[in-house]
Every structure is written in C-alpha cells, then in structure tokens.
Write a protein that holds these residues in place. Structure first.
Motif, PDB file in Angstrom:
ATOM      1  N   ILE A   1       0.757  -1.189  -0.025  1.00  0.00           N
ATOM      2  CA  ILE A   1       0.006   0.023   0.140  1.00  0.00           C
ATOM      3  C   ILE A   1       0.722   1.240   0.099  1.00  0.00           C
ATOM      4  CG2 ILE A   1      -1.811  -1.167   1.142  1.00  0.00           C
ATOM      5  CD1 ILE A   1      -1.057   0.312   3.724  1.00  0.00           C
TER       6      ILE A   1
ATOM      7  N   ARG B   1       0.225   4.153  -2.732  1.00  0.00           N
ATOM      8  CA  ARG B   1      -1.172   4.649  -2.666  1.00  0.00           C
ATOM      9  C   ARG B   1      -1.479   5.308  -1.562  1.00  0.00           C
ATOM     10  NH1 ARG B   1      -5.849   1.441  -4.811  1.00  0.00           N
ATOM     11  NH2 ARG B   1      -7.094   3.593  -4.589  1.00  0.00           N
ATOM     12  N   PHE B   2      -0.973   4.785  -0.179  1.00  0.00           N
ATOM     13  CA  PHE B   2      -1.281   5.141   1.035  1.00  0.00           C
ATOM     14  C   PHE B   2      -0.202   5.305   2.118  1.00  0.00           C
ATOM     15  CE2 PHE B   2      -5.020   2.357  -0.626  1.00  0.00           C
ATOM     16  CZ  PHE B   2      -5.814   3.516  -0.525  1.00  0.00           C
TER      17      PHE B   2
END
Length: 219
Positions: free
Chosen positions: A183, A186-187
């Motif tokens: 992740i 994106r995060f």
C-alpha cells in the motif's frame, strides 16, 4: 537432530521474526538489568513461571496474550530509562507493580490505561519519580480524548504500546512489512504507521503517536 531440538530451533526462529530476537535472550537481559528472578518477572508479566520458562527455552514460540507483550515492552522501557540507575529499589518495585497492574490490550483497557499516564515530550515533561507531568499533573478521567480536545498533554505511552502489541499479535514482522510495501505508493501514511507500530521501536511508536495527536490539534 531430534524432533524436540527441531521444534526449539523453529520456535526461536519464529521469535526472532516476531520479536526481533529469541525471547530467551531478551528476557535474560531484562532479568539482569532489573535484578529480578524469573518467577518475579513472570508475576509482573502476568504469566506462570513455567510458561515464561517455556517461552525462554523455545518450547513455546508465541506470547499469546497481547497484554503480556504490552507489559514486557513496558518493563523494557523501564530498564532503558536513562534515570534507572539512580532509582531507589522501592521506586523500581512500585514501577514494576504498576506495570503488572496494567490492563489488557482491549478497547476498554486502552481507555483505562491512557488516563493518568506520563505525557510525551522532552525530558522536562517527564517526572521519573512518580509518573506524572511536571507543572501540570495528570489528566483525570479524560485520557487521550480529553487531551486532544482540551489542548492538554499528549498521553502516548499506553496507546502506542497497545497498538504495537495488537499488530504484533496478528501478524509477523515480515507480513507487516509486506502489507506496508503493497500500500506504500497509494497510502504512504498508512504504510508508515504499519512499519512504525509493527516493526519499529517503542520509542518510535510513542513519538509517532504524539506527533499525530499534535497535528490533529493543529500545532
């Protein structure tokens, strides 16, 4: 090599993955630093003496209760305190008694543990004699929520350790790192949280928690 020895080797390898090193090495270092017997430390952690012995010898791999891991982290923090060598024996006993009384890693336990804890900040913010903030005392009943809403001190010791204990209970260090990598693009903030609380040191988690709460206040 017999089955028992293979099991011990496997369990120690798992402990290294989950806890950074075999629990025997980690606990013996703590026993030496605190001057405790194995049975006395077991009492602080909330374990039976035979259970602690099995974890140390590799007969068991995992600390199954998050509250036990939380207390182990708290005892290690006490041993690593820069003022530990100057503490009177009675004060050390009281600190260990308080650690042993800390609640389990549950939502209700988190609320109970976060009220009246040492605020995070510079050295001037910590009172090593009693665990209360210099110049301000401790929050009564409101814990972290009261501190965020009212602009009071940030109580990060307990919540940071509890999040660490919960993450390390449900996933290994390798699994947490793999999740963070998945992740990360994106995060990135969530990936940082996983890495800090899942694989970082307790002091890093406490600093991260304090920064997040201060950012939420807007200063």
């Amino acid at each position: 090599m017999g089955v028992a020895a293979e099991t011990v080797d496997r369990n120690r390898a798992l402990q290294t993955e989950w806890y950074g090193e075999p629990l025997g090495d980690r606990v013996r270092r703590l026993l030496d630093r605190l001057g405790l017997s194995q049975s006395a430390l077991a009492g602080v952690l909330g374990l039976s003496a035979p259970m602690l012995s099995q974890l140390m010898s590799g007969q068991r791999a995992k600390i199954s209760n998050p509250a036990v891991l939380h207390r182990l982290l708290a005892a290690e923090d006490l041993a690593a305190d820069p003022g530990f060598d100057a503490m009177a024996a009675a004060e050390v006993r009281e600190r260990l008694k308080a650690i042993g009384a800390e609640s389990a890693a549950t939502t209700s336990g988190l609320r109970a543990a976060t009220s009246g804890r040492v605020p995070v900040g510079g050295a001037a913010d910590r009172d090593t004699s009693g665990g209360t903030a210099q110049g301000g005392g401790v929050a009564q009943g409101g814990g972290v929520a009261q501190g965020v809403a009212g602009g009071g001190p940030v109580y990060a010791e307990q919540p940071a350790r509890l999040v660490q204990a919960l993450l390390r209970e449900v996933a290994s260090a390798a699994e947490i790192e793999a999740a963070a990598a998945l992740i990360g693009d994106r995060f990135p903030d969530l990936a940082e949280l996983l890495r800090v609380y899942g694989n970082g040191r307790t002091s890093e988690a406490e600093a991260h928690y304090a920064r997040i709460v201060r950012d939420a206040r807007g200063h």
